[in-house]
Design a protein around this motif. Structure first.
Motif, PDB file in Angstrom:
ATOM      1  N   LYS A  86       0.860  -1.176   0.000  1.00 23.56           N
ATOM      2  CA  LYS A  86       0.000   0.000   0.000  1.00 23.56           C
ATOM      3  C   LYS A  86       0.899   1.229   0.000  1.00 23.56           C
ATOM      4  N   VAL A  87       0.714   2.082  -0.971  1.00 22.12           N
ATOM      5  CA  VAL A  87       1.564   3.264  -1.095  1.00 22.12           C
ATOM      6  C   VAL A  87       1.225   4.260   0.011  1.00 22.12           C
ATOM      7  N   LYS A  88       2.278   4.768   0.677  1.00 22.46           N
ATOM      8  CA  LYS A  88       2.087   5.782   1.722  1.00 22.46           C
ATOM      9  C   LYS A  88       1.927   7.152   1.066  1.00 22.46           C
ATOM     10  N   HIS A  89       0.942   7.874   1.518  1.00 22.60           N
ATOM     11  CA  HIS A  89       0.699   9.220   1.005  1.00 22.60           C
ATOM     12  C   HIS A  89       1.074  10.242   2.067  1.00 22.60           C
ATOM     13  N   PRO A  90       1.317  11.495   1.638  1.00 22.44           N
ATOM     14  CA  PRO A  90       1.770  12.499   2.614  1.00 22.44           C
ATOM     15  C   PRO A  90       0.709  12.797   3.669  1.00 22.44           C
ATOM     16  N   LYS A  91       1.162  12.954   4.912  1.00 22.91           N
ATOM     17  CA  LYS A  91       0.250  13.356   5.976  1.00 22.91           C
ATOM     18  C   LYS A  91      -0.027  14.841   5.850  1.00 22.91           C
ATOM     19  N   ARG A  92       1.027  15.598   5.539  1.00 20.32           N
ATOM     20  CA  ARG A  92       0.892  17.031   5.316  1.00 20.32           C
ATOM     21  C   ARG A  92       1.590  17.357   4.008  1.00 20.32           C
ATOM     22  N   ARG A  93       1.037  18.313   3.269  1.00 24.93           N
ATOM     23  CA  ARG A  93       1.634  18.633   1.978  1.00 24.93           C
ATOM     24  C   ARG A  93       2.699  19.715   2.159  1.00 24.93           C
ATOM     25  N   GLU A  94       3.769  19.320   2.828  1.00 26.84           N
ATOM     26  CA  GLU A  94       4.898  20.223   3.029  1.00 26.84           C
ATOM     27  C   GLU A  94       6.139  19.382   3.283  1.00 26.84           C
ATOM     28  N   CYS A  95       7.316  19.985   2.999  1.00 24.87           N
ATOM     29  CA  CYS A  95       8.573  19.296   3.305  1.00 24.87           C
ATOM     30  C   CYS A  95       8.863  19.498   4.784  1.00 24.87           C
ATOM     31  N   GLU A  96       8.947  18.400   5.515  1.00 23.88           N
ATOM     32  CA  GLU A  96       9.112  18.525   6.973  1.00 23.88           C
ATOM     33  C   GLU A  96      10.454  19.149   7.365  1.00 23.88           C
ATOM     34  N   GLU A  97      11.464  19.041   6.487  1.00 27.92           N
ATOM     35  CA  GLU A  97      12.772  19.654   6.781  1.00 27.92           C
ATOM     36  C   GLU A  97      12.777  21.135   6.403  1.00 27.92           C
ATOM     37  N   CYS A  98      12.205  21.470   5.237  1.00 26.39           N
ATOM     38  CA  CYS A  98      12.182  22.872   4.803  1.00 26.39           C
ATOM     39  C   CYS A  98      11.372  23.728   5.772  1.00 26.39           C
ATOM     40  N   VAL A  99      10.296  23.164   6.293  1.00 19.59           N
ATOM     41  CA  VAL A  99       9.457  23.908   7.234  1.00 19.59           C
ATOM     42  C   VAL A  99      10.279  24.357   8.441  1.00 19.59           C
ATOM     43  N   LYS A 100      11.178  23.466   8.890  1.00 16.94           N
ATOM     44  CA  LYS A 100      12.006  23.774  10.069  1.00 16.94           C
ATOM     45  C   LYS A 100      12.966  24.927   9.813  1.00 16.94           C
ATOM     46  N   ILE A 101      13.484  25.008   8.583  1.00 16.26           N
ATOM     47  CA  ILE A 101      14.504  26.021   8.300  1.00 16.26           C
ATOM     48  C   ILE A 101      13.966  27.190   7.487  1.00 16.26           C
TER      49      ILE A 101
END
Ligand SMILES: [Zn+2]
Ligand SMILES: [Zn+2]
Ligand SMILES: [Zn+2]
Length: 89
Positions: free
Chosen positions: A14-29
């Motif tokens: 089963k293909v995993k889909h994004p929980k949130r439509r954002e890059c979790e690393e870019c959001v931090k920086i």
């Protein structure tokens, strides 16, 4: 899912889909991204190789998580880094 040459993609049921439509690393920086990819090992969503920080590829190399899926609407494909295998589903 069956694909010749790549057991990693073949093992995905089963293909995993994004929980949130954002890059979790870019959001931090506070960085920006172009496209999003979701790691099929841990489910994390990160940015593509067209993005300045290429977090999806960095994550795959450092964590040895082989397969990503496109997290873009309308795109249905998987990519395996170690086998350089690209599969549409
Ligand atoms: Zn593979
Ligand atoms: Zn990023
Ligand atoms: Zn991962």
């Amino acid at each position: 899912m069956t694909e010749g040459g790549c057991g990693h993609i073949g093992a995905i049921e089963k293909v995993k889909h994004p929980k949130r439509r954002e890059c979790e690393e870019c959001v931090k920086i506070g960085a920006e991204w172009v496209h999003l990819r979701t790691c099929q090992e841990c489910g994390g969503t990160r940015c593509c190789d067209d993005s300045p920080n290429r977090h999806a590829t960095k994550h795959a190399k450092s964590s040895h998580h082989p397969v990503i899926a496109s997290a873009e609407p309308g795109e249905r494909w998987l990519y395996c880094y170690p086998d350089d295998a690209f599969v549409e589903y």
